[in-house]
Design a protein around this motif. Structure first.
Motif, short mmCIF file in Angstrom:
data_model
loop_
_atom_site.label_atom_id
_atom_site.label_comp_id
_atom_site.label_asym_id
_atom_site.label_seq_id
_atom_site.Cartn_x
_atom_site.Cartn_y
_atom_site.Cartn_z
N THR A 165 10.68 -7.98 3.96
CA THR A 165 10.67 -6.63 4.52
C THR A 165 11.05 -6.67 6.00
OG1 THR A 165 8.91 -6.01 3.00
CG2 THR A 165 9.26 -4.57 4.90
N PRO A 166 11.99 -5.84 6.45
CA PRO A 166 12.37 -5.83 7.87
C PRO A 166 11.18 -5.52 8.77
CG PRO A 166 13.93 -4.54 6.57
CD PRO A 166 12.78 -4.87 5.66
N ILE A 167 11.13 -6.23 9.90
CA ILE A 167 10.04 -6.04 10.86
C ILE A 167 10.56 -5.31 12.09
CG2 ILE A 167 8.34 -7.17 12.33
CD1 ILE A 167 7.76 -7.35 9.31
N ILE A 168 9.88 -4.23 12.43
CA ILE A 168 10.14 -3.47 13.66
C ILE A 168 9.01 -3.78 14.63
CG2 ILE A 168 10.37 -1.16 14.68
CD1 ILE A 168 11.06 -0.17 11.78
N GLY A 172 13.19 -13.09 15.21
CA GLY A 172 13.67 -12.60 13.93
C GLY A 172 13.38 -11.14 13.64
N VAL A 173 13.00 -10.40 14.68
CA VAL A 173 12.71 -8.97 14.51
C VAL A 173 13.99 -8.22 14.13
CG1 VAL A 173 12.07 -6.89 15.81
CG2 VAL A 173 10.72 -8.98 16.04
N ALA A 174 13.88 -7.22 13.25
CA ALA A 174 15.04 -6.47 12.78
C ALA A 174 15.41 -5.31 13.69
CB ALA A 174 14.79 -5.95 11.36
N ALA A 175 14.43 -4.75 14.38
CA ALA A 175 14.69 -3.59 15.25
C ALA A 175 13.55 -3.45 16.25
CB ALA A 175 14.83 -2.30 14.44
N ILE A 176 13.83 -2.72 17.33
CA ILE A 176 12.85 -2.46 18.37
C ILE A 176 12.68 -0.96 18.53
CG2 ILE A 176 12.51 -2.48 20.89
CD1 ILE A 176 13.73 -5.26 20.94
N ASP A 177 11.44 -0.51 18.57
CA ASP A 177 11.11 0.85 18.95
C ASP A 177 10.61 0.77 20.39
OD1 ASP A 177 9.93 3.32 19.48
OD2 ASP A 177 9.24 3.58 17.42
N VAL A 178 11.40 1.28 21.34
CA VAL A 178 11.08 1.05 22.75
C VAL A 178 9.79 1.72 23.19
CG1 VAL A 178 13.48 0.67 23.42
CG2 VAL A 178 12.53 2.98 23.55
N GLY A 179 9.41 2.83 22.55
CA GLY A 179 8.16 3.52 22.89
C GLY A 179 7.93 3.59 24.39
N MET A 187 0.81 -1.21 0.00
CA MET A 187 0.00 0.00 0.00
C MET A 187 0.85 1.26 0.00
SD MET A 187 -2.82 1.12 2.88
CE MET A 187 -3.61 -0.50 2.83
N ILE A 188 1.95 1.24 0.74
CA ILE A 188 2.79 2.43 0.86
C ILE A 188 4.23 2.18 0.40
CG2 ILE A 188 1.41 3.45 2.70
CD1 ILE A 188 3.54 2.43 4.69
N ASP A 189 4.45 1.04 -0.28
CA ASP A 189 5.80 0.67 -0.70
C ASP A 189 6.76 0.82 0.48
OD1 ASP A 189 7.92 -0.11 -2.31
OD2 ASP A 189 8.25 1.90 -3.13
N ALA A 190 6.42 0.16 1.59
CA ALA A 190 7.13 0.35 2.85
C ALA A 190 8.54 -0.25 2.82
CB ALA A 190 6.34 -0.29 3.99
N ASP A 191 9.48 0.46 3.43
CA ASP A 191 10.85 -0.04 3.58
C ASP A 191 10.96 -0.97 4.79
OD1 ASP A 191 12.32 1.60 1.49
OD2 ASP A 191 11.32 3.18 2.64
N ALA A 192 10.03 -0.87 5.70
CA ALA A 192 9.97 -1.74 6.88
C ALA A 192 8.53 -1.75 7.37
CB ALA A 192 10.91 -1.24 7.98
N MET A 193 8.22 -2.72 8.21
CA MET A 193 6.87 -2.81 8.76
C MET A 193 6.95 -2.85 10.27
SD MET A 193 3.78 -2.91 7.60
CE MET A 193 2.21 -2.93 8.47
N ALA A 194 6.22 -1.98 10.93
CA ALA A 194 6.18 -1.95 12.39
C ALA A 194 4.96 -2.70 12.89
CB ALA A 194 6.17 -0.52 12.90
N ILE A 195 5.19 -3.57 13.85
CA ILE A 195 4.10 -4.24 14.55
C ILE A 195 4.01 -3.59 15.93
CG2 ILE A 195 3.16 -6.43 15.35
CD1 ILE A 195 3.66 -6.24 12.30
N HIS A 196 2.90 -2.90 16.21
CA HIS A 196 2.85 -2.19 17.48
C HIS A 196 2.19 -3.02 18.58
CE1 HIS A 196 -1.12 -0.62 15.85
NE2 HIS A 196 -1.49 -0.92 17.10
N LEU A 197 2.73 -2.85 19.77
CA LEU A 197 2.22 -3.49 20.98
C LEU A 197 1.57 -2.40 21.82
CD1 LEU A 197 5.42 -5.60 21.84
CD2 LEU A 197 3.48 -6.28 20.41
#
Length: 367
Positions: free
Chosen positions: A184-187, A207-214, A144-154
């Motif tokens: 696609t990398p998953i955040i 296998g997550v590529a990065a963490i957004d600590v939020g 939909m947005i040609d995303a460079d990565a995908m964030a899964i939010h908790l």
């Protein structure tokens, strides 16, 4: 209430009500970068550029996920994305759930890529939704947005307080593990309550590529739910939101908890370039913020650019005074941790002295 209606309601509340952490900050007041009276460099030579998940950013900063999913959010996302493109920084979109439920809302997300064709853009969906929509659904959101990565939010704290919230967190890790099979990398990102070392280990193994600590210190979504509950005279939800307004791990200790395992996006109460510098020195790869840009985005691209440019100028000054001419050197700058944050991280098994005494070291050790 539809997801689309809820999204515009959230945005309006964030723009008009005090929704930030009340009793507990992000922890930046406990952090001091060691001043270098002889920086032996020119401030004009400072290089802010970084590599993040295979993309080059002109600075270690991104506009965190803010909005989308309602026609009223299109000009806001357009302003945010245009500013990100102009400045060469990254940007995330708000939860794309509304676009799955109602394809007519896709334009409110697509506008980000339209306005930022060369920018690092990441998509966004909740952990509860990926169990429902699976890999095919996530692939659709990426496309939909040609995303460079995908964030899964908790956002299980918010879900626990919302009357319409999804309180079933079982199987979330398995769903994340499955999504990590995508190219696609998953955040994985928290939305205001921080991420612990224990969960960072689980996410790394998944296998997550990065963490957004939020982390705690920025927008409190429990606080946002307080206002929503008050409007509909839902006393129980209002009391729950008030009790858990500041629940979780503040941003600063959450960076320390996670950064030895995965690249970290430091989000939660980042309000200045000095905050960004502290995040990098503590181990984050980049920082991000959302709330400070809501009001500017409602006015236009220029106002967003001005707000972010100020942050980046402040970051340069901080780096100059620490004798760091690039981000790599900032990551190993001596950093003193004091107060509640020092007590917290040491009780959690980290050695604050490792930060204060380092020079060329870029990592710290758990005691």
């Amino acid at each position: 209430m539809t997801t689309s209606q809820r999204k515009i309601e959230h945005l309006q509340l964030c723009a008009t009500s005090p929704v930030e952490s009340r009793r507990m900050g992000a922890g930046f007041d406990d952090i001091m970068l060691v001043h270098r009276a002889l920086p032996e460099m020119s401030m004009d030579e400072i290089d802010l550029s970084v590599e993040f998940l295979g993309s080059k950013l002109n600075a270690p900063f991104m506009i965190a996920s803010i909005t989308g999913g309602h026609p009223g959010t299109i000009p806001i996302n357009a302003a945010l994305a245009s500013a990100a493109e102009e400045l060469g920084i990254g940007i995330g979109v708000g939860s794309q759930r509304a676009a799955i439920e109602d394809p007519s809302q896709e334009e409110s997300f697509r506008v980000v890529r339209d306005k930022a064709p060369n920018t690092f853009v990441y998509g966004n969906i909740g952990a509860a939704q990926i169990r429902q929509y699976g890999i095919e659904g996530v692939e659709r959101l990426i496309e939909m947005i040609d995303a460079d990565a995908m964030a899964i939010h908790l956002n299980f704290l918010q879900e626990a307080i919302q009357p319409e919230g999804d309180r079933d967190a079982s199987g979330a890790l398995d769903s994340i593990r499955e999504i990590c099979n995508l190219k696609t990398p998953i955040i994985v990102k928290e939305t205001g309550a921080g991420i612990s070392l224990e969960d960072a280990r689980l996410l790394k193994d998944a296998g997550v590529a990065a963490i957004d600590v939020g982390g705690v210190g920025g927008t409190s979504w429990a606080g946002v739910e307080v206002y929503r509950a008050r409007e509909r005279e839902d006393i129980m939800s209002e009391l729950l939101g008030d009790l858990f307004w500041d629940f979780g791990i503040p941003t600063v200790p959450s960076i320390v908890e996670c950064s030895s395992l995965l690249p970290v996006i430091a989000t939660g109460g980042v309000r200045s370039g000095l905050d960004i510098a502290k995040c990098i020195a503590l181990g984050s790869s980049v920082s991000s913020a959302a709330l400070p840009f809501v009001e500017p985005a409602m006015k236009g691209e220029k106002q967003v650019e001005e707000s972010i440019s100020r942050l980046l100028d402040e970051l340069k000054v901080a780096m100059f005074l620490c004798g760091c001419n690039d981000i790599k050197k900032l990551r190993s700058a001596p950093t003193v941790i004091t107060g509640w944050t020092k007590e917290y991280i040491e009780l959690r098994g980290f050695d604050a002295k490792e930060f204060a005494l380092r020079s060329d070291k870029s990592d710290f050790q758990i005691v």
